[in-house]
Design a protein around this motif. Sequence first.
Motif, PDB file in Angstrom:
ATOM      1  N   VAL A   1       0.860  -1.194   0.000  1.00  0.00           N
ATOM      2  CA  VAL A   1       0.000   0.000   0.000  1.00  0.00           C
ATOM      3  C   VAL A   1       0.895   1.242   0.000  1.00  0.00           C
ATOM      4  O   VAL A   1       1.825   1.338   0.795  1.00  0.00           O
ATOM      5  CB  VAL A   1      -0.911   0.007   1.254  1.00  0.00           C
ATOM      6  CG1 VAL A   1      -1.628   1.344   1.398  1.00  0.00           C
ATOM      7  CG2 VAL A   1      -1.893  -1.153   1.204  1.00  0.00           C
ATOM      8  N   ASP A   2       0.631   2.177  -0.909  1.00  0.00           N
ATOM      9  CA  ASP A   2       1.422   3.410  -0.947  1.00  0.00           C
ATOM     10  C   ASP A   2       0.994   4.368   0.161  1.00  0.00           C
ATOM     11  O   ASP A   2      -0.204   4.530   0.424  1.00  0.00           O
ATOM     12  CB  ASP A   2       1.240   4.125  -2.292  1.00  0.00           C
ATOM     13  CG  ASP A   2       2.038   3.456  -3.406  1.00  0.00           C
ATOM     14  OD1 ASP A   2       3.073   2.835  -3.094  1.00  0.00           O
ATOM     15  OD2 ASP A   2       1.622   3.561  -4.578  1.00  0.00           O
ATOM     16  N   VAL A   3       1.992   5.018   0.791  1.00  0.00           N
ATOM     17  CA  VAL A   3       1.733   6.042   1.805  1.00  0.00           C
ATOM     18  C   VAL A   3       2.380   7.344   1.363  1.00  0.00           C
ATOM     19  O   VAL A   3       3.564   7.357   1.020  1.00  0.00           O
ATOM     20  CB  VAL A   3       2.350   5.661   3.173  1.00  0.00           C
ATOM     21  CG1 VAL A   3       2.001   6.720   4.213  1.00  0.00           C
ATOM     22  CG2 VAL A   3       1.899   4.301   3.616  1.00  0.00           C
ATOM     23  N   VAL A   4       1.608   8.414   1.367  1.00  0.00           N
ATOM     24  CA  VAL A   4       2.170   9.744   1.166  1.00  0.00           C
ATOM     25  C   VAL A   4       2.391  10.338   2.557  1.00  0.00           C
ATOM     26  O   VAL A   4       1.441  10.576   3.303  1.00  0.00           O
ATOM     27  CB  VAL A   4       1.226  10.644   0.346  1.00  0.00           C
ATOM     28  CG1 VAL A   4       1.776  12.059   0.257  1.00  0.00           C
ATOM     29  CG2 VAL A   4       0.996  10.043  -1.036  1.00  0.00           C
ATOM     30  N   ASN A   5       3.651  10.539   2.911  1.00  0.00           N
ATOM     31  CA  ASN A   5       4.019  11.037   4.235  1.00  0.00           C
ATOM     32  C   ASN A   5       4.161  12.546   4.207  1.00  0.00           C
ATOM     33  O   ASN A   5       4.898  13.079   3.366  1.00  0.00           O
ATOM     34  CB  ASN A   5       5.365  10.435   4.654  1.00  0.00           C
ATOM     35  CG  ASN A   5       5.299   8.928   4.832  1.00  0.00           C
ATOM     36  OD1 ASN A   5       4.872   8.438   5.872  1.00  0.00           O
ATOM     37  ND2 ASN A   5       5.695   8.186   3.798  1.00  0.00           N
ATOM     38  N   ILE A   6       3.472  13.235   5.115  1.00  0.00           N
ATOM     39  CA  ILE A   6       3.640  14.683   5.233  1.00  0.00           C
ATOM     40  C   ILE A   6       4.345  14.977   6.548  1.00  0.00           C
ATOM     41  O   ILE A   6       3.884  14.535   7.615  1.00  0.00           O
ATOM     42  CB  ILE A   6       2.285  15.409   5.176  1.00  0.00           C
ATOM     43  CG1 ILE A   6       1.619  15.161   3.816  1.00  0.00           C
ATOM     44  CG2 ILE A   6       2.462  16.904   5.424  1.00  0.00           C
ATOM     45  CD1 ILE A   6       0.243  15.789   3.673  1.00  0.00           C
ATOM     46  N   VAL A   7       5.473  15.670   6.470  1.00  0.00           N
ATOM     47  CA  VAL A   7       6.231  16.040   7.665  1.00  0.00           C
ATOM     48  C   VAL A   7       6.476  17.536   7.608  1.00  0.00           C
ATOM     49  O   VAL A   7       6.239  18.191   6.590  1.00  0.00           O
ATOM     50  CB  VAL A   7       7.578  15.287   7.735  1.00  0.00           C
ATOM     51  CG1 VAL A   7       7.352  13.786   7.824  1.00  0.00           C
ATOM     52  CG2 VAL A   7       8.453  15.617   6.525  1.00  0.00           C
TER      53      VAL A   7
END
Lengths: 375, 375
Positions: A197-203
């Motif tokens: 599953v792809d995760v778009v990480n926002i930091v």
Amino acid sequence: MSGTMRQLVSTLISDGTLELSIATVDKPEPADDEVLIRVEAAPINPSDLGAIFGPADMSTAEAVGTPDDPKVVAQVPPDLMPASAPGVNSPRPLGIEGAGIVEQVGTSAAAKTLFGKTVALMGGAMYAEYRMAKADQCLVMPDGTAPAEAASSFVNPLTALGMVETMRREGHTALVHTAAASNLGQMLNKLCSNEGVDVVNIVRRREHVDLLSSIGARYVCASSRDAFAEELVEALRATNATLAFDATGGGNLAGQILAAMETAQIQSGRDVGPYGTTTHKQVYIYGGLDRSPTRLERNYGMAWGVGGWLMPWFLVKIGPEAAQKLREKVAAEIKTTFASAYSKEISLGDVLDPDSIAAFGKKATGEKYLIRPQK
Amino acid sequence: MSGTMRQLVSTLISDGTLELSIATVDKPEPADDEVLIRVEAAPINPSDLGAIFGPADMSTAEAVGTPDDPKVVAQVPPDLMPASAPGVNSPRPLGIEGAGIVEQVGTSAAAKTLFGKTVALMGGAMYAEYRMAKADQCLVMPDGTAPAEAASSFVNPLTALGMVETMRREGHTALVHTAAASNLGQMLNKLCSNEGVDVVNIVRRREHVDLLSSIGARYVCASSRDAFAEELVEALRATNATLAFDATGGGNLAGQILAAMETAQIQSGRDVGPYGTTTHKQVYIYGGLDRSPTRLERNYGMAWGVGGWLMPWFLVKIGPEAAQKLREKVAAEIKTTFASAYSKEISLGDVLDPDSIAAFGKKATGEKYLIRPQK
């Protein structure tokens, strides 16, 4: 077996102070279907801090006890002090989750099989030398698992699993996660990598991009960059993520994510009418790192939703069987996917040190404390 | 049969103006499964105004045509003018819904049975003397129904029915509605009264309280009153409403409703933990009378949701059979529950009068125009 045990408690006192102390209470005897766990390890999660500190202003914390009976008191701002709420002047035990060894068991078969096992438990009062539990509430770890390895078996692992399960049940195929460099965020990346599953990480910060990239995260967007909006759209287009879990809650971020999702859908060729695309875009707020109001510009059509999300409520919603499957997956992968790292191990008494409180109270990324009640 | 027909169109012209005019086009011949409707009546709904006015600033509207060929032009603010969007310089037909008499039919059995019937249609291009339709898209009215009575058979009736159906499907038992003195709001009160469902009506002005009370609404709260928050909680406690449909969209109202719902739940004795009650509280935004951002204080625990809601998408979601049942209920009750009143009847040419435009463009409560294309 009998005797007493030590337990960390928080007491809101009617004079307007909050007191953290160690209570000595009777060690309970298991009923037929119960077991007594010798608690060896319990983490301090961000979600524990509310119960520990209550409404107190912890910048006023000072040590007032003796070496044998350490205590910390802090002032509660008068407008936050409940007048005569239930619970005032009553010591409240602390600690959402933890793990230990079953030292004493009731007479039921279910209880007996647990003797000597490493088990994890979520249910409060884990910052204590012992914790009584129903046999069927214990999560039994594979042989060879140390309690310290099993201490964080519920909050972060089940939240990560709950996010992926929510994604599947609501028809999405990829995820967005904010405050993504957290322990939970790192675990979510490991889990999603396993599951394809792809995760778009926002930091927020540049060094968190590096941290997540170093553990193999493919999509990491730093909200501090000028090109954040474009980079987020690009990642959303690549992943087709239409569901986000947001730990910050306040400000524009939830709305920015919805707008970027809609732009990505349009760029991917979805039909767009006067009310936007028909692709449902959802943000679940599961934390409140930013306490300011959530601000939604609504410039992303009509197919959107924002709402609260809590892991324990999600488990109730999916029912006991589905929830148990998730718990068993945690136990099976506790040394790999769901392994936790701690920056420091402390004793029950160490929790009552104002310097410790200042440190674990910061909720800083990478800082996670493990309490060792037997030390 | 052959010949031409007149049709109202809106054209966004590349020089930066919007032109409203009457096009003369060929009258089409029905295919086997089609019928030709002589359109007798079509309402101007708030949801039609976006298509009529496009991005133009209608305060600049001026009549520029001749009595035989009336036209109105208005300026489009340069920053709202699309550079080379599809549709620029192409006349767009207008009118979401309307009703008329079937004047010519195709050879299929389904088409033939419609000959001479009063039918209603939703699908655009209704501000015209004639409209071609597939036989199975027509909503057939009971004998003795005049087209003017059937003109508003879709937008308001199906929105009201969709709200009640959403309430049932999502497990709520009562409704909140904002901008509740509208035609739709009055219809919702009639429908809910028939169905034994409580509605909490939120209006802005005192005279709208009187208007709704006069048609039998039991719970009406005026947001302009100092005691609005308390009165809303009181009505929510009495009705146990946990679902709201909000036509305003922007500002604090959605959040105020969620907070009042949570307070009502607590006053009704629900358990309240650190994350609030577990009662899910939902606001669906279905309009945007207030274009400012939606501001959510999140001071109502974690069991809440806010999202967009559109009637046509809801009908797609529940599937063709369930949607058809709702449409048939409208036809059966078109003279009672779903009757509409109009403040003025106008011809196609009258729409091109700047004074008319200023009047129906206001979206004022109680003002609703009916276009009579045959006049």
